[in-house]
Design an enzyme around this catalytic site. Structure first.
Site, PDB file in Angstrom:
ATOM      1  CE  LYS A 160      -4.351   1.037   2.359  1.00  0.00           C
ATOM      2  NZ  LYS A 160      -5.034   0.890   3.650  1.00  0.00           N
TER       3      LYS A 160
HETATM    4  C1  E4P Z   1      -8.447   1.770   3.566  1.00  0.00           C
HETATM    5  O1  E4P Z   1      -7.583   1.072   3.088  1.00  0.00           O
HETATM    6  C2  E4P Z   1      -8.323   2.511   4.809  1.00  0.00           C
HETATM    7  O2  E4P Z   1      -7.555   1.720   5.703  1.00  0.00           O
HETATM    8  C3  E4P Z   1      -9.628   2.767   5.481  1.00  0.00           C
HETATM    9  O3  E4P Z   1     -10.726   2.366   4.708  1.00  0.00           O
HETATM   10  C4  E4P Z   1      -9.750   4.150   6.027  1.00  0.00           C
HETATM   11  O4  E4P Z   1     -10.984   4.256   6.696  1.00  0.00           O
HETATM   12  P1  E4P Z   1     -11.308   5.454   7.704  1.00  0.00           P
HETATM   13  O5  E4P Z   1     -11.472   6.702   6.893  1.00  0.00           O
HETATM   14  O6  E4P Z   1     -12.594   5.050   8.359  1.00  0.00           O
HETATM   15  O7  E4P Z   1     -10.158   5.544   8.648  1.00  0.00           O
END
Ligand code: E4P
Length: 218
Positions: free
Chosen positions: A83
């Protein structure tokens, strides 16, 4: 649409994986920090539990540093997806990892032009954050729809991973507008499965079955 669980907590992953509905897992530095354990151990255990793609995020902000972290993370298991943030350095790392055959998830996407850059860099997934856009009075699902349309029209192979989903309605909307993947917290999986008419209907069926069995014994 594939369903990923957005967590670094192994107990949550084991539970939802047991439902037979899980295609993968996404983590991020915030989620990993809640576990208070070494990141490599967390990712290894998740990859042992889940056969699908498991996103592990780099924290370096320069391309060389990202590539160094990516090499270590990718060595943990075959299903690790690297990522990377949607920055120039992240795009450059994405291109180099893609060219080496490593899967990538370009994260923190908040606009269609950003998503186009991720696709151009050969990302396996791009993650638009719907909930965080809603938080600032924008329309997160509209962005996912826009990106899905563009990718379909242009024939980009990058998958649209709808992220930051906060409710069952978000998940259904992401599916309806053509997201390839939705990642959601365990809480939303629990909300999705619940319906009061399911509970009431099951209670009634079980009570009627008891009456039926008692009538046979009479
Ligand atoms: C995605 O990969 C992120 O980890 C996640 O969906 C972020 O979510 P949040 O905005 O609720 O922290």
């Amino acid at each position: 649409m594939k369903l990923f669980l957005d967590t670094a907590n192994l107990a949550e992953i084991t539970e939802i994986n047991g439902w037979g509905v899980l295609d993968g897992v996404t983590t991020n530095p915030t989620l990993a920090g809640k576990e208070k354990r070494a990141f490599a151990d967390i990712i290894r255990e998740i990859c042992d539990e889940v056969g699908g793609d498991v996103s592990a995020e780099v924290v370096a902000t320069d391309t060389d540093g990202m590539l160094r972290e990516a090499t270590e993370l990718a060595a943990i298991a075959d299903n690790v997806v690297i990522k990377l943030p949607l920055t120039p350095a992240g795009l450059s790392a994405c291109r180099q990892l893609t060219d080496r055959g490593v899967k990538t998830n370009v994260t923190l996407c908040f606009s269609a032009p950003q998503a186009i850059l991720a696709a151009q860099a050969g990302a396996t997934y791009v993650s638009p954050f719907a909930g965080r856009l809603d938080d600032i009075a924008n329309d997160g699902i509209a962005l996912i729809a826009e990106i899905a349309d563009i990718f379909r029209i242009q024939g980009y192979r990058t998958e649209v991973l709808a992220a930051s989903l906060r409710s069952p309605q978000h998940v259904a909307q992401a599916a309806a507008v053509g997201a390839n993947v939705a990642t959601l917290p365990a809480k939303v999986f629990h909300q999705m499965v619940k319906h009061p008419l399911t509970d009431a209907g099951l209670e009634r069926f079980l009570a009627d079955w008891e009456v039926y069995q008692a009538s046979l014994e009479a």
